[in-house]
Design a protein around this motif. Structure first.
Motif, PDB file in Angstrom:
ATOM      1  N   GLU A  93       0.808  -1.218   0.000  1.00 53.09           N
ATOM      2  CA  GLU A  93       0.000   0.000   0.000  1.00 53.09           C
ATOM      3  C   GLU A  93       0.845   1.274   0.000  1.00 53.09           C
ATOM      4  N   PHE A  94       1.909   1.305   0.798  1.00 50.65           N
ATOM      5  CA  PHE A  94       2.671   2.565   0.921  1.00 50.65           C
ATOM      6  C   PHE A  94       3.375   2.915  -0.367  1.00 50.65           C
ATOM      7  N   LYS A  95       3.973   1.900  -0.993  1.00 53.05           N
ATOM      8  CA  LYS A  95       4.658   2.119  -2.278  1.00 53.05           C
ATOM      9  C   LYS A  95       3.652   2.586  -3.326  1.00 53.05           C
ATOM     10  N   LEU A  96       2.462   1.984  -3.286  1.00 55.43           N
ATOM     11  CA  LEU A  96       1.429   2.353  -4.261  1.00 55.43           C
ATOM     12  C   LEU A  96       1.053   3.833  -4.087  1.00 55.43           C
ATOM     13  N   ILE A  97       0.773   4.238  -2.855  1.00 54.31           N
ATOM     14  CA  ILE A  97       0.378   5.637  -2.599  1.00 54.31           C
ATOM     15  C   ILE A  97       1.499   6.582  -3.039  1.00 54.31           C
ATOM     16  N   GLU A  98       2.712   6.201  -2.718  1.00 54.11           N
ATOM     17  CA  GLU A  98       3.881   6.999  -3.096  1.00 54.11           C
ATOM     18  C   GLU A  98       3.959   7.137  -4.629  1.00 54.11           C
ATOM     19  N   LEU A 132       1.548   6.804  -6.778  1.00 54.79           N
ATOM     20  CA  LEU A 132       0.407   7.525  -7.343  1.00 54.79           C
ATOM     21  C   LEU A 132       0.463   9.023  -7.084  1.00 54.79           C
ATOM     22  N   THR A 133       0.996   9.409  -5.941  1.00 59.31           N
ATOM     23  CA  THR A 133       0.850  10.822  -5.557  1.00 59.31           C
ATOM     24  C   THR A 133       2.109  11.666  -5.766  1.00 59.31           C
ATOM     25  N   SER A 134       3.251  11.023  -5.996  1.00 64.63           N
ATOM     26  CA  SER A 134       4.499  11.799  -6.007  1.00 64.63           C
ATOM     27  C   SER A 134       4.596  12.790  -7.167  1.00 64.63           C
ATOM     28  N   VAL A 161      -0.412  15.305   1.043  1.00 62.15           N
ATOM     29  CA  VAL A 161      -0.254  13.863   1.272  1.00 62.15           C
ATOM     30  C   VAL A 161       0.971  13.594   2.138  1.00 62.15           C
ATOM     31  N   GLY A 162       0.876  12.644   3.065  1.00 66.68           N
ATOM     32  CA  GLY A 162       2.071  12.189   3.764  1.00 66.68           C
ATOM     33  C   GLY A 162       1.990  12.168   5.272  1.00 66.68           C
ATOM     34  N   ASP A 163       1.070  12.924   5.848  1.00 62.69           N
ATOM     35  CA  ASP A 163       0.941  12.876   7.309  1.00 62.69           C
ATOM     36  C   ASP A 163      -0.362  12.145   7.646  1.00 62.69           C
ATOM     37  N   ASP A 164      -0.748  12.191   8.923  1.00 61.79           N
ATOM     38  CA  ASP A 164      -1.982  11.505   9.296  1.00 61.79           C
ATOM     39  C   ASP A 164      -3.210  12.219   8.745  1.00 61.79           C
ATOM     40  N   THR A 168      -9.507  15.443  -2.087  1.00 66.78           N
ATOM     41  CA  THR A 168      -8.975  14.160  -1.621  1.00 66.78           C
ATOM     42  C   THR A 168      -9.570  13.078  -2.533  1.00 66.78           C
ATOM     43  N   VAL A 169      -8.837  12.010  -2.709  1.00 67.13           N
ATOM     44  CA  VAL A 169      -9.278  10.917  -3.583  1.00 67.13           C
ATOM     45  C   VAL A 169      -9.136   9.589  -2.845  1.00 67.13           C
ATOM     46  N   SER A 170     -10.217   8.867  -2.696  1.00 66.79           N
ATOM     47  CA  SER A 170     -10.147   7.543  -2.077  1.00 66.79           C
ATOM     48  C   SER A 170     -10.531   6.488  -3.092  1.00 66.79           C
ATOM     49  N   LEU A 220      -5.481   5.768 -14.174  1.00 62.87           N
ATOM     50  CA  LEU A 220      -6.541   6.486 -13.456  1.00 62.87           C
ATOM     51  C   LEU A 220      -5.992   7.789 -12.873  1.00 62.87           C
ATOM     52  N   TYR A 221      -4.816   7.687 -12.227  1.00 68.66           N
ATOM     53  CA  TYR A 221      -4.216   8.865 -11.579  1.00 68.66           C
ATOM     54  C   TYR A 221      -3.650   9.866 -12.592  1.00 68.66           C
ATOM     55  N   GLU A 222      -3.307   9.397 -13.799  1.00 66.32           N
ATOM     56  CA  GLU A 222      -2.934  10.317 -14.878  1.00 66.32           C
ATOM     57  C   GLU A 222      -4.079  11.289 -15.142  1.00 66.32           C
ATOM     58  N   ILE A 277      -4.625  16.562  -1.746  1.00 63.63           N
ATOM     59  CA  ILE A 277      -4.019  16.640  -0.409  1.00 63.63           C
ATOM     60  C   ILE A 277      -4.188  15.379   0.415  1.00 63.63           C
ATOM     61  N   GLY A 278      -4.782  14.331  -0.164  1.00 58.56           N
ATOM     62  CA  GLY A 278      -4.888  13.104   0.625  1.00 58.56           C
ATOM     63  C   GLY A 278      -5.935  12.169   0.076  1.00 58.56           C
ATOM     64  N   GLY A 279      -6.234  11.150   0.846  1.00 60.40           N
ATOM     65  CA  GLY A 279      -7.214  10.163   0.410  1.00 60.40           C
ATOM     66  C   GLY A 279      -7.047   8.893   1.197  1.00 60.40           C
ATOM     67  N   ASP A 280      -7.570   7.818   0.666  1.00 56.24           N
ATOM     68  CA  ASP A 280      -7.414   6.525   1.313  1.00 56.24           C
ATOM     69  C   ASP A 280      -7.371   5.447   0.229  1.00 56.24           C
ATOM     70  N   THR A 281      -6.699   4.361   0.529  1.00 59.46           N
ATOM     71  CA  THR A 281      -6.555   3.281  -0.441  1.00 59.46           C
ATOM     72  C   THR A 281      -6.940   1.979   0.228  1.00 59.46           C
ATOM     73  N   SER A 282      -7.827   1.242  -0.413  1.00 52.52           N
ATOM     74  CA  SER A 282      -8.294   0.016   0.201  1.00 52.52           C
ATOM     75  C   SER A 282      -8.547  -1.058  -0.857  1.00 52.52           C
TER      76      SER A 282
HETATM   77  P1  ADP Z   1      -3.718   6.133   7.344  1.00 55.35           P
HETATM   78  O1  ADP Z   1      -3.183   4.827   7.745  1.00 55.35           O
HETATM   79  O2  ADP Z   1      -3.585   7.212   8.377  1.00 55.35           O
HETATM   80  O3  ADP Z   1      -5.089   6.060   6.713  1.00 55.35           O
HETATM   81  P2  ADP Z   1      -2.549   6.025   4.772  1.00 55.35           P
HETATM   82  O4  ADP Z   1      -1.358   5.149   4.788  1.00 55.35           O
HETATM   83  O5  ADP Z   1      -3.829   5.499   4.241  1.00 55.35           O
HETATM   84  O6  ADP Z   1      -2.736   6.644   6.205  1.00 55.35           O
HETATM   85  O7  ADP Z   1      -2.203   7.326   3.947  1.00 55.35           O
HETATM   86  C1  ADP Z   1      -0.949   7.948   3.972  1.00 55.35           C
HETATM   87  C2  ADP Z   1      -1.052   9.283   3.271  1.00 55.35           C
HETATM   88  O8  ADP Z   1      -1.386   9.077   1.904  1.00 55.35           O
HETATM   89  C3  ADP Z   1      -2.126  10.204   3.830  1.00 55.35           C
HETATM   90  O9  ADP Z   1      -1.651  11.521   3.706  1.00 55.35           O
HETATM   91  C4  ADP Z   1      -3.289   9.962   2.914  1.00 55.35           C
HETATM   92  O10 ADP Z   1      -4.138  11.080   2.885  1.00 55.35           O
HETATM   93  C5  ADP Z   1      -2.600   9.709   1.583  1.00 55.35           C
HETATM   94  N1  ADP Z   1      -3.355   8.809   0.695  1.00 55.35           N
HETATM   95  C6  ADP Z   1      -3.742   7.523   0.933  1.00 55.35           C
HETATM   96  N2  ADP Z   1      -4.366   6.987  -0.109  1.00 55.35           N
HETATM   97  C7  ADP Z   1      -4.392   7.953  -1.064  1.00 55.35           C
HETATM   98  C8  ADP Z   1      -4.939   8.026  -2.392  1.00 55.35           C
HETATM   99  N3  ADP Z   1      -5.566   6.996  -2.956  1.00 55.35           N
HETATM  100  N4  ADP Z   1      -4.770   9.176  -3.084  1.00 55.35           N
HETATM  101  C9  ADP Z   1      -4.165  10.230  -2.512  1.00 55.35           C
HETATM  102  N5  ADP Z   1      -3.629  10.226  -1.287  1.00 55.35           N
HETATM  103  C10 ADP Z   1      -3.738   9.106  -0.551  1.00 55.35           C
END
Ligand code: ADP
Ligand code: MG
Length: 342
Positions: free
Chosen positions: A11-16, A18-20, A33-36, A93-95, A110-112, A126-131
């Motif tokens: 998951e972490f590599k994927l978020i990195e 996608l968002t970098s 992106v990057g903090d809590d 934010t994008v989840s 998708l992220y393109e 500025i953030g989101g969630d990945t599941s």
């Molecule tokens: P947490 O465990 O607190 O939910 P995550 O590991 O899910 O943290 O997310 C780490 C960082 O990446 C956070 O800043 C979050 O907002 C961001 N993030 C997670 N998923 C995505 C996504 N799909 N798109 C953009 N930012 C994301």
């Protein structure tokens, strides 16, 4: 084509990954992106927040929706809601929830599209969630915007005598979808046949790559017009105009002859044996802005502003009327937009 399994990545590599590539445009974005949690600096005025949830099979069909377009559109539909409040989006934010059907390369597509929308509209991711999803793709976008207290525009606020205006043209996205559905059926029956989209860039483009009318929000500011009410046309003109009427406690008179319909929409509707007006009234997904203004403001618009006066607000007692081209009065009814599987 290359295929990298998401399970090999984590998951972490994927978020990195996608968002970098995203950059930020607004000083109000203190931490992305990057903090809590993301951090936004407060400012004067109002904050508007809107969110949309898109499910594969309900809101989109990947057999004709390229992932890049889907990313772009998921952002645009939210920006359109902020526009409808007369606001300007600064952050999103994008989840996402992904099944193992998707590879890294697919999610990057998708992220393109998301990134393209962010750079076009100058907004910060500025953030989101990945599941993980057991079946199908899920995308949820939240947009955060600002609007001056004096300029905020609600669905309520329309008054008898106000002029009803709409940007752009209507019914195109719906006829574009009809064309894509037809080609999908042909493809299912005979996969060797290539889709024939008949050079229909306008209608297919309006469906696959709609643009939120940020230009109209800017134009309204330049012309110093604050609409008395506003909504974006997502369900169809009739349904969305009725929302304005109900929230504002007023009636309306809509002129069929004034409804803007693009020539390509008109011709394709006839080809499918649909009434073009019905497509404009009930088609949906146009993402144009529908708003009401004081009649004294109408002459501020010129021919090339791409805004048309299509009717007027009346007392509630007059009801909700459509005046046909042959000058007959009909009741306006909300048929709305039927999502694929509903
Ligand atoms: P947490 O465990 O607190 O939910 P995550 O590991 O899910 O943290 O997310 C780490 C960082 O990446 C956070 O800043 C979050 O907002 C961001 N993030 C997670 N998923 C995505 C996504 N799909 N798109 C953009 N930012 C994301
Ligand atoms: Mg998380």
């Amino acid at each position: 084509m290359e295929r990298t399994e998401l399970s090999d990545l984590g998951e972490f590599k994927l978020i990195e990954k996608l968002t970098s590539k995203f950059k930020t445009y607004h000083p109000s974005t203190v931490r992305g992106v990057g903090d809590d949690a993301a951090v936004i600096k407060n400012r004067s005025g109002l904050t508007v927040v809107t969110t949309d949830l898109l499910l594969e099979g309900v809101h989109f069909d990947l057999s004709y929706f390229p992932l890049k377009h889907l990313g772009y559109k998921s952002v645009m539909v939210n920006l359109s809601d902020v526009c409808a409040m007369n606001g300007k989006t600064e952050q999103i934010t994008v989840s996402i929830a992904l099944s193992n059907r998707f590879s890294l390369e697919a999610v990057e597509e998708l992220y393109e599209g998301i990134r393209y929308a962010c750079s076009y509209a100058e907004i910060d991711l500025i953030g989101g969630d990945t599941s993980t999803s057991l079946k199908g793709l899920v995308i949820s976008v939240t947009a955060i915007g600002t609007v001056d207290e004096k300029k905020i525009t609600y669905r309520k606020g329309a008054k008898a005598g106000d002029i009803i205006c709409v940007s752009g043209d209507l019914g195109a996205a719906y006829t574009g979808l009809q064309l894509l559905e037809r080609e999908k059926q042909i493809f299912i029956e005979n996969p060797d046949i290539q889709p024939d989209l008949e050079n229909q860039e306008h209608i297919v483009g309006k469906f696959l790559k709609p643009d939120a009318r940020m230009d109209i929000v800017k134009l309204l500011a330049e012309l110093e017009i604050v609409p008395t009410s506003m909504i974006d046309v997502s369900d169809g003109l009739s349904s969305d105009l009725l929302h304005i009427c109900h929230h504002s406690n007023v009636g309306c008179k809509l002129f069929e002859s004034k409804i803007p319909i693009h020539g390509d929409t008109y011709n394709m509707a006839l080809k499918f044996q649909h009434d073009p007006t019905t497509c404009a009234l009930n088609g949906g997904e146009d993402y144009e802005l529908l708003f009401t203004i004081d009649p004294a403001e109408l002459n501020k618009f010129t021919e090339d502003h791409n805004v048309r006066a299509i009717g007027e607000i009346t007392d509630k007692a007059h009801g909700y009327k459509l005046i046909s081209k042959s000058n007959n009065e009909h009741d306006l009814i909300a048929q709305g937009w039927q999502h694929m599987n509903q």
